[in-house]
Every structure is written in structure tokens, then in C-alpha cells.
Design an enzyme around this catalytic site. Structure first.
Site, PDB file in Angstrom:
ATOM      1  N   PRO A 196       0.828  -1.214   0.000  1.00  0.00           N
ATOM      2  CA  PRO A 196       0.000   0.000   0.000  1.00  0.00           C
ATOM      3  C   PRO A 196       0.861   1.261   0.000  1.00  0.00           C
ATOM      4  CG  PRO A 196       0.168  -0.850   2.229  1.00  0.00           C
ATOM      5  CD  PRO A 196       0.959  -1.791   1.354  1.00  0.00           C
ATOM      6  N   GLU A 200       1.372   5.016  -0.329  1.00  0.00           N
ATOM      7  CA  GLU A 200       0.557   6.225  -0.234  1.00  0.00           C
ATOM      8  C   GLU A 200       0.794   7.150  -1.423  1.00  0.00           C
ATOM      9  OE1 GLU A 200      -2.206   8.869   1.505  1.00  0.00           O
ATOM     10  OE2 GLU A 200      -1.762   6.755   1.817  1.00  0.00           O
ATOM     11  N   CYS A 233       4.557   3.025   8.623  1.00  0.00           N
ATOM     12  CA  CYS A 233       4.790   4.238   7.853  1.00  0.00           C
ATOM     13  C   CYS A 233       5.872   5.088   8.516  1.00  0.00           C
ATOM     14  CB  CYS A 233       3.505   5.051   7.719  1.00  0.00           C
ATOM     15  SG  CYS A 233       3.727   6.562   6.739  1.00  0.00           S
TER      16      CYS A 233
END
Length: 327
Positions: free
Chosen positions: A7, A9, A98
Site C-alpha cells: 500500500p 501512499e 509508515c
């Protein structure tokens, strides 16, 4: 062997998930993170980040899509997870990896790795709020300032009830600098009896083979590697099945670039025309020298026809170059 699409961003949105999963080899996708603060978010937020919810949480090619949540408060995350599960999410993924400063300053992502108890509380609360048939998964790095607590955090995730754990084999302080420390994943995999997915620095089939040898994993998450080499997942699956495949050549990829550009033209305002295409070309430059040439040609273009003509020209030139020489 299982391949997950990472994933990323601002890069791997629903459009990119659909395109890459259609090429093939990808078993699971994960959405960009949805930030959770104090409140239960409205349905439209989840549908915007994951339009696949309208299709039983599947891409058009049938790859399941997990919804990723990010935040530092157990109860709000758990309540939002419960809501998105009711909307039809195939799984809930919790972001503890993250490294972005803005995210970490807002009590999200890798900063939570400083305290394994916080990791435990968020996963435990989420697991209790989500039906047992819907997996709750987590992604971590090896630590925040250093890699000293990698086993503590992995064990906290397992004991809290995570069904799977993805490990990016660097700390937050390591950023994305090579190398990835796959040997740490070996220890994590041996310590907890759930599926551990290896992530980090897998750019090629050779990288995958080395990562598998070091980590012992049979589940891998690819991000930048798939953007640079869109058929990498297919190459990996073919190798795993003792098969060979024809690599994706530049003219074929140009057709995908045209399709991607046409979709993103309508998805973004005119002043951003071509930005998503240029972003993808940045990654493709690693695998395809033609991508660098095309990028230089279109980097200042904001006109739809000029961009399409440049892609078409690149495709035509490559097709001519690939024709066999006459006797």
C-alpha cells in the site's frame, strides 16, 4: 507462494491496484492508509479509498483488497474497523510501518513501535470488534530509532490476535536505504506461529529468491519492485511453478500506459494532467530505458493529445526495433 501488493501512499490507489492485479500474479492488495483519529468515519471515506467495496472487496480481476487503518488510539480504530468490516472488507490491515514524519508526529505508523504495549492494545481492541471470519493483519518495521525491539513488537502483534504479520525489514531510521535486513524476518517467523510476509528491497526475481532463502518465507509483499517491473509477480509465480513466461516488452507496456493515462485524465483536475503517468515512469526507468526517454519528452506536457502522441510514438519505435531483420 503468495504475492501481496504493497500500500504505497499516493501511488497505489484503486486505479493502480486494478491495473497491476489485471497483469497477474498478485494474490492480495492493500489500500492506502485511512487515518483514524477520534471519530467513526462516514461510509464515503471508506468507499473513496476502497471503491472495491462495491465489488465484494475485489479488484476487477478478483484479487481481494484489505483496508488499511492508521492511528494510535485503540478504541476509535477498533470501532472504525468494525464499521468497515460491516461494509464488506475482506480484511483489516493495521499500519505500524509508515516512516513519514508527518504521520509519526500525529501518533501513527512506525512511531508506535517504540512501545509494544501500544501495538498490542490497538490490535487486541480491533480483533475483538471484528468478526472472527475477517482477518486482522498488521504491518511493522523492525523498529523506530533502531532494530532492538523487533521481536517484542512481533510477539505483541501475535499475542494481540493478529492473523498475519508483514515485516518491512528496516527500521524507521533506516528509511528506504539498502539493504533490507531479511535475516531479522527469519527470527520473527520462527518465533510466532502465524503467516509472516517479507517486505523490502525485492526488485527482481533474483532478489525474491535471495529473500526467500534468507527469511524462509513463502509470502512476500512487493511495492516499488512491481511499479518498476509490472510483471514481476508473474515472473515469480512462473518460477515457483517451474515455468517460464515471456517478459512484458515496452510496446505492450505502452498500451498499459495509454490505458492508465486515459483513466487518470478523468480522475484528476486538468492542472495535474499527466502527473500520475510521470510518477509511474519514474519507477519504470529502473527496468525500461525507454521509460526515461519518454519521461524526458513529456515531463512538461499538460496537453492530453501531446502526451498520447508521445506514448504512441515510443510504442511504434520500439515495435519497429523488435521486428526481425530480413535475410
Amino acid at each position: 507462494m503468495r504475492i501481496l501488493l504493497a500500500p504505497m501512499e499516493g501511488v497505489v490507489d484503486a486505479i493502480m491496484r486494478d491495473l497491476l492485479s489485471t497483469i497477474g500474479g498478485i494474490d492480495i492488495c492493500v489500500t492506502e492508509f485511512i487515518r483514524i483519529n477520534d471519530h467513526i468515519l462516514p461510509d464515503k471515506v471508506f468507499y473513496r479509498r476502497c471503491p472495491e467495496l462495491h465489488n465484494q472487496s475485489l479488484t476487477t480481476s478478483g484479487a481481494p483488497v484489505r483496508i488499511q487503518l492508521l492511528g494510535g488510539k485503540p478504541q476509535p480504530i477498533a470501532e472504525n474497523a468494525s464499521k468497515v468490516a460491516a461494509l464488506g472488507a475482506s480484511a483489516i490491515d493495521l499500519n505500524f510501518g509508515c516512516p513519514a514524519k508527518t504521520v509519526n508526529k500525529s501518533d501513527g505508523g512506525a512511531c508506535l513501535l517504540k512501545d509494544p504495549h501500544r501495538l498490542y492494545d490497538i490490535i487486541s481492541a480491533t480483533r475483538k470488534h471484528v468478526p472472527n471470519n475477517i482477518p486482522v493483519t498488521a504491518k511493522i518495521r523492525l523498529g523506530f530509532n533502531d532494530r532492538s525491539r523487533y521481536l517484542d513488537n512481533a510477539m505483541a502483534a501475535y499475542e494481540a490476535g493478529a492473523n498475519e504479520l508483514t515485516v518491512h525489514a528496516r527500521s524507521k531510521a533506516d528509511g528506504y536505504r539498502p539493504p533490507a535486513y531479511w535475516e531479522y524476518i527469519t527470527e520473527i517467523r520462527e518465533a510466532i506461529p502465524i503467516t509472516v510476509t517479507a517486505n523490502g528491497d525485492i526488485w527482481s526475481l533474483d532478489d525474491l529468491q535471495r529473500c526467500q532463502k534468507v527469511s524462509g518465507c513463502d509470502s512476500f509483499m512487493l511495492g516499488r519492485g512491481l511499479l518498476a517491473c509490472p510483471d514481476l509477480a508473474l515472473q515469480i509465480k512462473a518460477w515457483d511453478n517451474n515455468e517460464t513466461i515471456k517478459p512484458l516488452l515496452w510496446p505492450e507496456l505502452c498500451k498499459l500506459l495509454l490505458h492508465f493515462f486515459e483513466i487518470t485524465v478523468t480522475a484528476y483536475p486538468p492542472k495535474y494532467m499527466g502527473n500520475r503517468l510521470k510518477q509511474w515512469l519514474f519507477y519504470l526507468c529502473r527496468q525500461y530505458p525507454e521509460a526515461q526517454t519518454l519521461f524526458e519528452q513529456i515531463k512538461r506536457y499538460r496537453d492530453r493529445d501531446n502526451i498520447i502522441n508521445a506514448i504512441q510514438k515510443s510504442m511504434d519505435e520500439a515495435s519497429i526495433n523488435e521486428l526481425p531483420l530480413s535475410a
